[in-house]
Design an enzyme around this catalytic site. Structure first.
Site, short mmCIF file in Angstrom:
data_model
loop_
_atom_site.label_atom_id
_atom_site.label_comp_id
_atom_site.label_asym_id
_atom_site.label_seq_id
_atom_site.Cartn_x
_atom_site.Cartn_y
_atom_site.Cartn_z
N TYR A 49 -108.82 -22.45 7.62
CA TYR A 49 -108.16 -21.38 8.55
C TYR A 49 -106.90 -22.09 8.58
O TYR A 49 -105.83 -21.32 8.70
CB TYR A 49 -108.74 -21.61 9.95
CG TYR A 49 -108.13 -20.96 10.93
CD1 TYR A 49 -107.76 -19.85 10.97
CD2 TYR A 49 -107.75 -21.92 11.86
CE1 TYR A 49 -107.04 -19.26 12.08
CE2 TYR A 49 -107.05 -21.40 13.10
CZ TYR A 49 -106.44 -20.12 13.09
OH TYR A 49 -105.68 -19.55 14.16
N LYS A 89 -102.90 -20.46 7.76
CA LYS A 89 -101.80 -20.27 8.41
C LYS A 89 -100.58 -21.14 8.23
O LYS A 89 -99.48 -20.69 8.36
CB LYS A 89 -102.17 -20.87 10.15
CG LYS A 89 -103.18 -19.73 10.74
CD LYS A 89 -102.73 -18.53 11.13
CE LYS A 89 -103.39 -17.84 12.20
NZ LYS A 89 -103.07 -16.43 12.30
N SER A 101 -100.61 -21.24 14.44
CA SER A 101 -101.57 -22.01 15.27
C SER A 101 -101.20 -23.58 15.31
O SER A 101 -100.37 -24.11 14.46
CB SER A 101 -102.92 -21.40 14.45
OG SER A 101 -103.65 -22.73 15.04
#
Length: 345
Positions: A150, A154, A126
């Site tokens: 989040y 990643k 991402s």
């Protein structure tokens, strides 16, 4: 038929669109998904769209035993790894869940892949790994930092993949850093179907337009941007799906033809153009004729002003570039939403 690919999270939004692109490119696929934030119906519809059955296994990437059963039953060339939780707000509230699923789950998957000597992976990363960027557009050499769990999960996986590639040079690990996926399949049959209130902008816009939600809240109108609202690089999910096929084709070429591994290879997938939140809302109204009432509210913690990609590496290395316009993103989103007001239910 080309090589066989395991698609973890293949029932999800990006996974389902990528399954269609993989099939069209001649790959054989097996979908592995725990359906925690996706629908079995999505796989059924993909199967209908491609006119062929898809092998589906309900399983969790943290379940090594279930993964081994899948690897026992198939000879995979590689894995496209989408299985991950992806809501920024939820990650702030439940960080352990995100690290457990996204980081620990990936470790389990990699361990099982190593057991079966399957060492080709395309990872769904991402643009959040870039944090608040110093310069725009963002290229793959930009420093990485994260503003929420989040993104941190990643980035943690990226560090794991980097270390793995150093420790064992037979791995080929492409990390695709997506910018902001939107849109839906042009058939209107599959699209983004969030479990709850949407966390992403485009499904929120379309759910307001279809009457499911009352109005859109735009977080912040005082950013140093064209109209004060946040600027993002929105990319059509079909372009994104094509990027995964291009990455796999590249891996096949390197591994099968050149007989070399690529190590850890990060690649941005974006359009290279920023669009503001307000510009996207107005484009949606222009294209669909649907009113989208909105209100400005305070900025969200962790949000940044602008974020858009340099996609030069994807073009030079993979021969890939985004083709679909913001107008097509809006039209395809509305076709999906209006035909499926309750999503896959």
């Amino acid at each position: 038929m080309k090589n066989k690919i395991l698609v973890t999270g293949g029932a999800g939004y990006i996974g389902s669109h990528t399954c269609i692109a993989l099939h069209q490119a001649g790959y054989e696929i097996v979908v592995y998904d725990n359906l925690s934030n996706s629908s079995r119906e999505a796989v059924n519809r993909v199967s209908h769209l491609i006119g062929a059955p898809i092998e589906f296994v309900k399983g969790d990437i943290r379940d090594a035993k279930a993964l081994r059963q899948v690897f026992d039953a198939h000879q995979f060339f590689g894995v496209i790894h989408f299985a991950g939780l992806k809501a920024v707000g939820e990650s702030v509230a439940k960080p352990l869940l995100y690290y457990n699923n996204n980081a620990s789950g990936t470790i389990t998957l990699l361990e099982v892949m190593a057991e079966y000597d399957v060492k080709n992976l395309v990872f769904s990363s991402s643009a959040t790994v870039y944090g608040d960027p110093d310069t725009l557009p963002i290229d793959e050499t930009a420093p990485r930092s994260c503003t929420n769990p989040y993104g941190q999960s990643k980035l943690t996986v990226e560090h794991i993949l980097e270390d793995l590639a150093v420790s064992d040079t037979s791995w080929s690990l492409i990390s695709l850093r997506y910018f902001n996926p939107v849109g839906a399949h042009p058939s209107g049959q599959i699209g983004e179907d969030p479990n709850d209130v949407p966390n992403n902008l485009m499904p929120y816009i379309s759910q307001v337009a279809v009457g499911k939600l009352e109005k859109l809240s735009i977080f912040g109108n005082d950013y140093p941007t064209v109209d004060g609202t946040g600027v993002r690089d929105f990319i059509h999910v079909s372009d994104l799906a094509a990027g995964h096929v291009a990455a796999l084709n590249y891996l096949e070429q390197q591994v099968n033809v050149e007989h070399s591994s690529v190590g850890f290879l990060p690649i941005n997938l974006g359009t290279g153009t920023g669009t503001s939140v307000l510009e996207l809302v107005n484009a949606f109204t222009d294209i669909t004729g649907q009113r989208v009432p909105y209100q400005f509210v305070a900025r969200r913690a962790g949000d940044i002003a602008s974020c858009y990609a340099s996609a030069d590496k994807a073009k030079s290395l993979l021969g890939w570039q985004a083709k679909l316009s913001v107008a097509e993103m809006c039209a395809d989103t509305w076709r999906w939403q209006s035909q499926n007001p309750s999503g896959y239910e």
